[in-house]
Design a protein around this motif. Structure first.
Motif: not given
Ligand code: SF4
Length: 310
Positions: A16-21, A24-26, A138-140
């Motif tokens: 859904s793109g939520e993981l990318e969002r 990005q936040g982290l 963030h990297a994970f």
């Protein structure tokens, strides 16, 4: 041998793109870093280092199939451990101090980290076991996105000191399948003296409560491997056995009376413990026995290491 498993929760988040969002936040947050309760506020993306010493890229000491974790984590094929270097705590007795305190490891790009994840899956490991990942969340997440595109599907174990920010844990909701936090102390003074974390107890109870909210008590699959839930680790320390009982009591009364616990007697004086009495000796078997007895009188479940030899 490999039974069909339900899709891990992070798969839907990735699609859904939520993981990318969230990733990005982290990544933005490390510009004024608040990934852990220290809230150093340094810009790690510009090369500044905070208390933990972790930079922008993940620093990894090793990745391997590990057979020495608790039975539901190691299972029969091993747990896919990734040991991250550096730490948000300063435990004087740390048994992994070359990694946690001296930072032994190699910096990796998100792609390299994703390849580690995929390699562990290829080796047949039951899960991906992120050891001390807090300062690299963030990297994970960024690496997970890359790995998912390449077919990564293992359950994720978040193996942590338990010194966590609830705000960051909420970002991991639906991503982590099994939380494996320590509950090290009940007395803030011990947390201050032994780990330089005077607010550990407060942050720790809040954090484990949030973990419990997300995934509940530990659930095992047909192979006896952990599928989802919280598994609390507690290392009994010399001279502080009463504090062990108080820490487990907090778990039982404030978080879950039926929680799974791994009670450990394996303490030995490492790192600065040799010069810090009473940390300079092993745990007294009689005192350890009292902790075991107390735990047996409750509804807490789990795994208990045998008494240490005298
Ligand atoms: S993760 Fe490291 S730099 Fe960030 S707040 Fe915690 S100790 Fe400081």
């Amino acid at each position: 041998m490999n039974q069909v498993r339900p899709d891990p929760g992070y798969l839907a988040l990735a699609r859904s793109g939520e993981l990318e969002r969230r990733a990005q936040g982290l990544r933005l947050r490390i510009r004024a870093c608040d990934l852990c309760p220290r809230r150093c506020g340094v810009d790690r993306s510009a090369g500044a280092l905070g208390y933990c010493g972790g930079g922008e890229r993940a620093c990894v000491a090793s990745h391997n199939a590990h057979h020495g974790e608790e039975p539901p984590i190691s299972g029969t094929r091993g747990s896919g451990t990734v040991f991250f270097a550096h730490c948000t705590m300063r435990c004087k007795y740390c048994q992994n101090y070359p990694i946690s305190q001296l930072g032994h490891g190699r910096e990796m790009s998100d792609l390299e980290l994703a390849r580690c994840f995929l390699d562990l899956q290829k080796r047949g490991c039951h899960n991906l076991n992120l050891v001390t990942p807090t300062h690299y969340s963030h990297a994970f997440l960024s690496a997970l996105i890359v790995a998912v595109e390449e077919g990564f599907r293992l359950p994720i174990v978040y193996n942590t000191s338990g010194y966590e920010s609830v705000e960051i844990l909420r970002i991991l909701d639906g991503v982590v399948d099994v939380y494996m936090p320590d509950m090290k102390y009940s007395d803030p003074d011990l947390a201050r003296r032994y780990s330089d974390a005077p607010d550990y107890v407060e942050r720790n109870v809040e954090a484990v409560r949030e973990m419990q909210r997300q995934v509940g008590d530990l659930v095992l699959d047909d192979e006896g491997a952990a599928r989802k839930g919280v598994l609390v680790r507690h290392l009994v320390m010399p001279g502080d056995e009463d504090d062990s009982i108080d820490a487990l009591r907090a778990l039982s009364s404030e978080i879950s009376p039926t929680a799974y616990v791994s009670l450990m007697s394996q303490y030995f004086p490492a790192y600065k413990a040799v010069e810090t009495p009473p940390l300079d000796r092993r745990v007294d078997p009689v005192a350890y026995g009292r902790v075991v007895e107390w735990m047996a009188s409750t509804d807490l479940r789990g795994w208990i290491q045998p008494l240490p030899a005298i």
